[in-house]
Scaffold this motif. Structure first.
Motif, PDB file in Angstrom:
ATOM      1  N   ARG A   5       0.814  -1.227   0.000  1.00 43.90           N
ATOM      2  CA  ARG A   5       0.000   0.000   0.000  1.00 43.90           C
ATOM      3  C   ARG A   5       0.840   1.267   0.000  1.00 43.90           C
ATOM      4  N   ASP A   6       2.099   1.191   0.451  1.00 48.71           N
ATOM      5  CA  ASP A   6       2.979   2.370   0.441  1.00 48.71           C
ATOM      6  C   ASP A   6       3.815   2.450  -0.833  1.00 48.71           C
ATOM      7  N   GLY A   7       3.574   1.546  -1.787  1.00 48.59           N
ATOM      8  CA  GLY A   7       4.283   1.553  -3.055  1.00 48.59           C
ATOM      9  C   GLY A   7       5.511   0.666  -3.102  1.00 48.59           C
ATOM     10  N   GLU A   8       5.947   0.174  -1.957  1.00 46.30           N
ATOM     11  CA  GLU A   8       7.144  -0.664  -1.927  1.00 46.30           C
ATOM     12  C   GLU A   8       6.841  -2.034  -2.536  1.00 46.30           C
ATOM     13  N   GLN A   9       7.838  -2.602  -3.230  1.00 49.35           N
ATOM     14  CA  GLN A   9       7.711  -3.954  -3.756  1.00 49.35           C
ATOM     15  C   GLN A   9       8.454  -4.908  -2.834  1.00 49.35           C
ATOM     16  N   VAL A  10       7.772  -5.968  -2.445  1.00 51.93           N
ATOM     17  CA  VAL A  10       8.357  -7.002  -1.591  1.00 51.93           C
ATOM     18  C   VAL A  10       8.024  -8.355  -2.206  1.00 51.93           C
ATOM     19  N   ARG A  11       8.675  -9.373  -1.709  1.00 50.73           N
ATOM     20  CA  ARG A  11       8.392 -10.702  -2.240  1.00 50.73           C
ATOM     21  C   ARG A  11       7.811 -11.602  -1.162  1.00 50.73           C
ATOM     22  N   THR A  12       7.163 -12.631  -1.622  1.00 52.46           N
ATOM     23  CA  THR A  12       6.655 -13.671  -0.751  1.00 52.46           C
ATOM     24  C   THR A  12       6.599 -14.953  -1.560  1.00 52.46           C
ATOM     25  N   MET A  13       6.317 -16.045  -0.912  1.00 47.23           N
ATOM     26  CA  MET A  13       6.181 -17.333  -1.587  1.00 47.23           C
ATOM     27  C   MET A  13       4.761 -17.831  -1.381  1.00 47.23           C
ATOM     28  N   VAL A  14       4.247 -18.495  -2.394  1.00 51.78           N
ATOM     29  CA  VAL A  14       2.912 -19.069  -2.298  1.00 51.78           C
ATOM     30  C   VAL A  14       2.889 -20.362  -3.114  1.00 51.78           C
ATOM     31  N   ALA A  15       2.192 -21.359  -2.610  1.00 55.23           N
ATOM     32  CA  ALA A  15       2.017 -22.623  -3.321  1.00 55.23           C
ATOM     33  C   ALA A  15       0.810 -22.480  -4.248  1.00 55.23           C
ATOM     34  N   GLN A  26       8.780 -10.042 -18.948  1.00 52.00           N
ATOM     35  CA  GLN A  26       8.739 -11.175 -18.024  1.00 52.00           C
ATOM     36  C   GLN A  26      10.122 -11.468 -17.455  1.00 52.00           C
ATOM     37  N   LEU A  27      11.128 -11.488 -18.316  1.00 55.94           N
ATOM     38  CA  LEU A  27      12.495 -11.759 -17.856  1.00 55.94           C
ATOM     39  C   LEU A  27      12.964 -10.698 -16.868  1.00 55.94           C
ATOM     40  N   ARG A  28      12.730  -9.432 -17.202  1.00 58.30           N
ATOM     41  CA  ARG A  28      13.154  -8.339 -16.321  1.00 58.30           C
ATOM     42  C   ARG A  28      12.495  -8.467 -14.953  1.00 58.30           C
ATOM     43  N   LEU A  29      11.189  -8.704 -14.936  1.00 60.10           N
ATOM     44  CA  LEU A  29      10.454  -8.809 -13.674  1.00 60.10           C
ATOM     45  C   LEU A  29      10.780 -10.102 -12.924  1.00 60.10           C
ATOM     46  N   ALA A  30      11.039 -11.188 -13.644  1.00 67.06           N
ATOM     47  CA  ALA A  30      11.417 -12.447 -12.984  1.00 67.06           C
ATOM     48  C   ALA A  30      12.742 -12.273 -12.248  1.00 67.06           C
ATOM     49  N   HIS A  31      13.698 -11.618 -12.901  1.00 66.08           N
ATOM     50  CA  HIS A  31      14.982 -11.376 -12.227  1.00 66.08           C
ATOM     51  C   HIS A  31      14.796 -10.431 -11.038  1.00 66.08           C
ATOM     52  N   ARG A  32      13.932  -9.422 -11.186  1.00 64.83           N
ATOM     53  CA  ARG A  32      13.682  -8.501 -10.064  1.00 64.83           C
ATOM     54  C   ARG A  32      13.043  -9.248  -8.899  1.00 64.83           C
ATOM     55  N   ALA A  33      12.042 -10.078  -9.195  1.00 67.77           N
ATOM     56  CA  ALA A  33      11.355 -10.820  -8.128  1.00 67.77           C
ATOM     57  C   ALA A  33      12.328 -11.728  -7.387  1.00 67.77           C
ATOM     58  N   ARG A  34      13.219 -12.388  -8.130  1.00 65.76           N
ATOM     59  CA  ARG A  34      14.156 -13.319  -7.498  1.00 65.76           C
ATOM     60  C   ARG A  34      15.257 -12.606  -6.735  1.00 65.76           C
ATOM     61  N   SER A  35      15.566 -11.354  -7.112  1.00 64.73           N
ATOM     62  CA  SER A  35      16.653 -10.647  -6.428  1.00 64.73           C
ATOM     63  C   SER A  35      16.155  -9.709  -5.330  1.00 64.73           C
ATOM     64  N   THR A  36      14.844  -9.543  -5.187  1.00 65.73           N
ATOM     65  CA  THR A  36      14.299  -8.706  -4.115  1.00 65.73           C
ATOM     66  C   THR A  36      14.469  -9.446  -2.793  1.00 65.73           C
ATOM     67  N   GLU A  37      15.162  -8.813  -1.874  1.00 66.92           N
ATOM     68  CA  GLU A  37      15.436  -9.466  -0.588  1.00 66.92           C
ATOM     69  C   GLU A  37      14.359  -9.188   0.455  1.00 66.92           C
ATOM     70  N   ARG A  38      13.722  -8.060   0.367  1.00 66.42           N
ATOM     71  CA  ARG A  38      12.723  -7.669   1.364  1.00 66.42           C
ATOM     72  C   ARG A  38      11.441  -8.465   1.135  1.00 66.42           C
ATOM     73  N   ASP A  39      10.929  -9.045   2.203  1.00 62.94           N
ATOM     74  CA  ASP A  39       9.718  -9.855   2.087  1.00 62.94           C
ATOM     75  C   ASP A  39       8.584  -9.257   2.920  1.00 62.94           C
TER      76      ASP A  39
END
Length: 176
Positions: free
Chosen positions: A104-114, A132-145
């Motif tokens: 809600r504050d605009g920050e991008q974070v990651r999580t895992m879901v089955a 897709q490639l750009r965002l896949a690499h971003r999702a995998r390299s985002t450390e904040r969850d």
């Protein structure tokens, strides 16, 4: 991204690699899909309802996601969650997915879901392969969850700010 991730991105390689001794994911899993808030929440709810082990967040997640935000999902299983790996008497029949969420504050974070394979493949994919490639690499390299984001947000979290009313003894998320 690490130098290795940059090289893979520039060469157009899909970032999810098959671990030794496992069968590769099907071609339809090598896709990143954009999702709205309702869809990502529904996938988390379904994972919790089916007791797949990854998912949850429930009302907390729904209250803290950007309501109009675009979230991204890609199958990205760890070797120990790779489909077909036996857990007890049954093999894993779902895909561990990385979700890149807009809070809600605009920050991008990651999580895992089955996510069940049929649920993932039924979702539309509207992004170019390069996006897709750009965002896949971003999702995998985002450390904040979501857990870390929730811990930092906890002090300002209130029903009048987020609309979230925690149950007694339950505040920040327990998933990551």
């Amino acid at each position: 991204m690490t130098p290795r991730q940059w090289v893979a991105f520039l060469l157009g390689r899909w970032p999810v690699r098959t671990p030794a001794g496992h069968r590769p994911l099907p071609a339809e899993a090598n896709v990143l899909k954009p999702l709205d808030t309702e869809t990502i929440c529904a996938l988390h709810d379904k994972a919790r309802r089916l007791r797949l082990g990854l998912g949850g967040g429930g009302p907390w997640l729904r209250a803290h996601l950007d309501r109009d935000g675009v979230h991204h999902l890609l199958p990205d299983p760890a070797a120990y969650y790779w489909p077909g790996t036996p857990v007890g008497d049954t093999p894993i029949g779902w895909w561990q997915c990385t979700a890149l969420l807009r809070m809600r504050d605009g920050e991008q974070v990651r999580t895992m879901v089955a996510v069940l394979p049929e649920s993932f493949t039924a979702l539309p994919s509207t992004l170019s392969r390069r996006q897709q490639l750009r965002l896949a690499h971003r999702a995998r390299s985002t450390e904040r969850d979501t857990y870390l984001w929730g811990r930092e947000h906890e002090a300002e979290c209130a029903p009048e700010v987020c609309g979230y009313v925690p149950e007694p003894g339950n505040s920040a998320p327990t998933t990551s």
